[in-house]
Structures are given as C-alpha cells and as structure tokens.
Design a protein around this motif. Structure first.
Motif, PDB file in Angstrom:
ATOM      1  N   MET A   1     -31.051  -4.312-101.041  1.00  0.00           N
ATOM      2  CA  MET A   1     -31.001  -4.333-102.499  1.00  0.00           C
ATOM      3  C   MET A   1     -32.310  -4.810-103.114  1.00  0.00           C
TER       4      MET A   1
ATOM      5  N   ALA B   1     -30.606 -10.436-100.337  1.00  0.00           N
ATOM      6  CA  ALA B   1     -31.447  -9.714-101.303  1.00  0.00           C
ATOM      7  C   ALA B   1     -32.646 -10.565-101.716  1.00  0.00           C
TER       8      ALA B   1
ATOM      9  N   PRO C   1     -29.429   2.592-102.347  1.00  0.00           N
ATOM     10  CA  PRO C   1     -29.101   1.188-102.070  1.00  0.00           C
ATOM     11  C   PRO C   1     -29.996   0.191-102.804  1.00  0.00           C
ATOM     12  N   ARG C   2     -31.202   0.617-103.201  1.00  0.00           N
ATOM     13  CA  ARG C   2     -32.090  -0.300-103.923  1.00  0.00           C
ATOM     14  C   ARG C   2     -31.542  -0.614-105.315  1.00  0.00           C
ATOM     15  N   LYS C   3     -30.706   0.264-105.854  1.00  0.00           N
ATOM     16  CA  LYS C   3     -30.109   0.048-107.171  1.00  0.00           C
ATOM     17  C   LYS C   3     -28.688  -0.498-107.086  1.00  0.00           C
ATOM     18  N   TYR C   4     -28.239  -0.735-105.889  1.00  0.00           N
ATOM     19  CA  TYR C   4     -26.859  -1.158-105.663  1.00  0.00           C
ATOM     20  C   TYR C   4     -26.570  -2.538-106.253  1.00  0.00           C
ATOM     21  N   GLY C   5     -27.596  -3.353-106.413  1.00  0.00           N
ATOM     22  CA  GLY C   5     -27.415  -4.693-106.956  1.00  0.00           C
ATOM     23  C   GLY C   5     -26.758  -4.685-108.325  1.00  0.00           C
TER      24      GLY C   5
ATOM     25  N   TYR D   1     -24.191 -11.117-100.661  1.00  0.00           N
ATOM     26  CA  TYR D   1     -25.103 -10.052-101.086  1.00  0.00           C
ATOM     27  C   TYR D   1     -26.438 -10.638-101.543  1.00  0.00           C
TER      28      TYR D   1
END
Length: 437
Positions: free
Chosen positions: A340, A56, A183-187, A52
């Motif tokens: 991400m 990123a 998905p940008r906050k999925y990290g 991941y």
C-alpha cells in the motif's frame, strides 16, 4: 529514471517475513493486555487497521517493499519483487478458507430459526444492492469520485469492500485479487472499510443498551433468544478440548490438502472455460472473472471446507482450526499492507461518502425487515455484523447481549465466509454496470 522505485533496506523475504510476524505478534500481544492505556488505545484503533497500517508505514519509510527497481552498471533497469504476497494469497488464503468453513454447522444454523437466517441474508442483500445504488447516487452528487480506468477503476476497489462487508478479510483479499485493483491505492479502501464499518458497529453497540425499548418498538418475541443460550452453550462444551501436536498437524493437513486440490483443479477448469466459451475469454465480459484460476482455487478450497464440515473432521474446530485459519489471514493482511502507498489514502475523499450511503442502505433494509417480521434486535445486530464485521465483530456484538450467545455471532459469520466471495462478485458485477451509466 524519475519513476524508479528505490530498493528497500530489507530485500530478503525471510527477513521481511520475520519483521511482519514480529509486528503482528506485538499488535496481538498489546491488544490482549488488560492495561487501561492499551485498552483505551484499541478501543479507538482497531487491531486490523494496524495490521495494514504498520507494514504500509515500513514500506513508506523504505524498510520493506513489495517491488523495487535495480539499475546495473550499464544503466539497465530490472524489476525485483517480494514473493510474500504471492505465497500468502496462493497458499495461506485458500488454507484459511478451508479451516474457517470447516466449523460450519448447517444444522445449528437452521436451528437458529428462520428469523435469524432471514436477517442474516437481508444484511447480505443490503450490501449486494447497496453498492450499485451508492454508485448511482454518487454519480449525481460527485461524479469525479467514480473515475479511474483499468486497475485504478473505483468499482474494482469497491469490490474489496463488498468482500469485507459480506464475509471478512479472506473474502476481501479474494476480491482484491480477482478484480485486480491497484494495490498501491488499496489504502483508501481500507480507510473507508475501517471508518464506515466501525461507525455502524458503534451505533449497533449503542442500540444494545436500549435493546428492550427497541424490541418493544419492533414488537419482537425474545423467547427464541433464551432457547439459543442453552443450545449454544451445550454445543460449545461438547467440542471444546485441549489441543495436542497431533491435532495441530491434522489441522494443517486438512488446510493444505484443500490448497493442493484448489491448485490442481483450478488450472484445468480455467483452461477449459477459456478454450471453449468466448464469454469467459473476453476480458470485457463481466463473466471473465469466473474463468480465472484464482477464482476456482478459492471456490474449490471453500467447497472442500464445507464438505468436510459434514464429517467428523469438524470436531477439529474445538482445538483451534478457525484460529489457525485466522492467523493465516492476518499474515496475508500484512503482506497486502506492504504493497500500500499511504500517500493515496486522501486522494479521493468522496469514497467515504459512497461507503456511508452503502452502509445506510444496508441498515435501512435491516430495520424495515425486522419491523415487518417482528425480529428481535439481537437478530438484526448479529445478522448485520456477521456480514459487515466478520467473526470478530459478530462475536463482540453477540457477547454484549449475553456471553453464552458469543458463538451464535461466530456461527453466522463463518457462514458469511462461505457465501461472501460469491455474493461479493455479484455485487461487483452490479457496481461495474452502475459505474457505466
């Protein structure tokens, strides 16, 4: 123009795919090295996290991106998007579910005995009820942690943890798609997953060193474990053989036939439900997720894999069907990583608190039931990790007891892939309800 997403250095999907596969190759190559430095590094930094994290980072450096804006000479803005995540989620993910569930041996699972099965399902139940209970408790401790609306709603993000902690990476990605979390906050969710799940696994591994004392406290009978060692070893030897090109082509045919069936029927089913039942067409309804094409595509692919597990095609597990399926999952993970935004990881530290409460409920329930039915610590440990850690962690924990028990963990974990999506959806519906209290 301040919110424009800049064009990345690499915009050609073929180039980006090559770069992502290079990253994955290096990660798995180095994680398999026996050198002391690499062994120490991967002891603390899971390979999955790097799958991941590195994409990123490449995204943050402006080398790759899932989407960007292009401004022409007239000042008009057009949005460009990489198709890699779409291809991975629509083609590789359902194919992986077919290949991962192909190896399910329901007879062997039943032969594990009722205590092993009960501990697995108790672990699943602990995750299903743990999520909504954690949200309810956190609403009193730190209500600001549970904010967000629309695609930013925290309960949507937590759905990915439910998928990961019941099934694994495939189910986690499925939840991300079904419940449309940003998905940008999925990290931040990946961080909670890695920190909490690995903390719990560390505690389980510590317990293995004291398993005889724990079994005495549980008053457990270990005779079933000895029988398992012999049965599992015999089964593994019966299906294992060297793979050929013919084997690999058949495996791909099996996987992508499931993809074709999933795409073919999912649109028809989705259209029928939305057209004929208001409860499915109403976006505010918790049941609206069951009408989505993606949900039915995953359901059909999973059912196809389970159906084939009753046929002779199951023997292709002996030549690496699940390994190819796992490879597809890691490609998907890398494409999620490139979506991400690492700057959002520390925006909501309270999420770690939710994760810890959640996992504590899972652990307490397992311990109480193990004590009640006098189940061996092996069943507690493997039953938990078959849910929370998936095949990789369950394999590690089972082999720590005895090498011949490795596939017992894998067997239960693969079963987790089959039930993970549906149990995670149930958990998410409960979390959505809890978040509205």
């Amino acid at each position: 123009m301040e919110n424009l997403r800049p064009e990345p250095f690499f915009t050609n999907d073929a180039v980006v795919l090559g770069l992502l596969l290079l990253v994955l190759g290096l990660i798995f190559y180095t994680s398999d090295l026996k050198h002391k430095s690499w062994s120490r590094f991967y002891k603390y930094v899971p390979a999955l996290l790097l799958c991941y994290l590195i994409p990123a980072i490449l995204n943050s450096l402006g080398l790759i991106s899932s989407e960007w804006d292009v401004v022409d000479k007239a000042g008009e803005v057009t949005k460009e998007k990489s198709q890699l995540y779409f291809v991975a989620s629509r083609y590789l993910l359902p194919a992986s579910l077919v290949l991962l569930t192909l190896s399910i041996n329901l007879k062997a699972i039943i032969n594990l005995g009722w205590k092993a099965l009960l501990m697995f399902f108790v672990g699943t139940l602990g995750i299903v009820i743990g999520g909504p209970i954690a949200i309810l408790l956190m609403s009193y401790i730190s209500p600001e942690t549970l904010g967000g609306s629309g695609s930013d709603a925290v309960w949507r993000g937590l759905s990915t943890l439910a998928g990961s902690w019941i099934g694994g990476g495939a189910n986690q990605a499925t939840m991300l798609e079904i419940f449309a979390y940003n998905p940008r906050k999925y990290g931040a969710m990946v961080l909670v997953d890695i920190v909490v799940a690995n903390l719990w696994m560390a505690l389980i591994l510590l317990g293995i060193g004291q398993h005889k004392s724990i079994d005495r406290w549980l008053r457990a009978d270990n005779s079933a474990i000895d029988d398992l060692k012999e049965k599992v070893s015999a089964y593994e030897k019966s299906i294992s053989r060297k793979s050929t090109l013919s084997d690999l082509m058949v495996i791909l045919a099996i996987g992508f036939t499931g993809v074709a069936l999933g795409h073919w029927f999912s649109k028809e089913i989705s259209t029928f439900l939305i057209s004929n039942f208001e409860i499915f067409s109403n976006k505010s309804s918790a049941l609206s997720s069951f009408a989505g094409e993606f949900f039915w595509m995953i359901t059909i692919a999973t059912a196809f894999g389970i159906a084939l597990s009753f046929t002779k095609l199951k023997r292709f597990e002996g030549v690496g069907a699940s390994k190819i399926g796992s490879g597809f999952i890691y490609i998907l993970v890398a494409t999620i990583g490139m979506k991400m935004d690492l700057t959002t990881v520390t925006e909501n530290p309270g999420l770690i608190g939710i994760g810890l409460i959640w996992m504590s409920i899972h652990a307490i329930l397992l311990i109480l039931v193990a004590k009640l039915i006098k189940a061996p610590y092996f069943f507690l440990a493997v039953g938990s990790q078959a849910n929370v850690g998936g095949a990789a962690s369950a394999r590690v924990v089972a082999s720590a007891f005895h090498p011949s028990l490795t596939s017992v963990g894998v067997l239960l974990a693969v079963f987790g892939y089959a039930v993970g999506t549906y149990a995670a959806i149930a958990c998410t519906i409960l979390m959505e309800m809890a978040s509205k209290f």
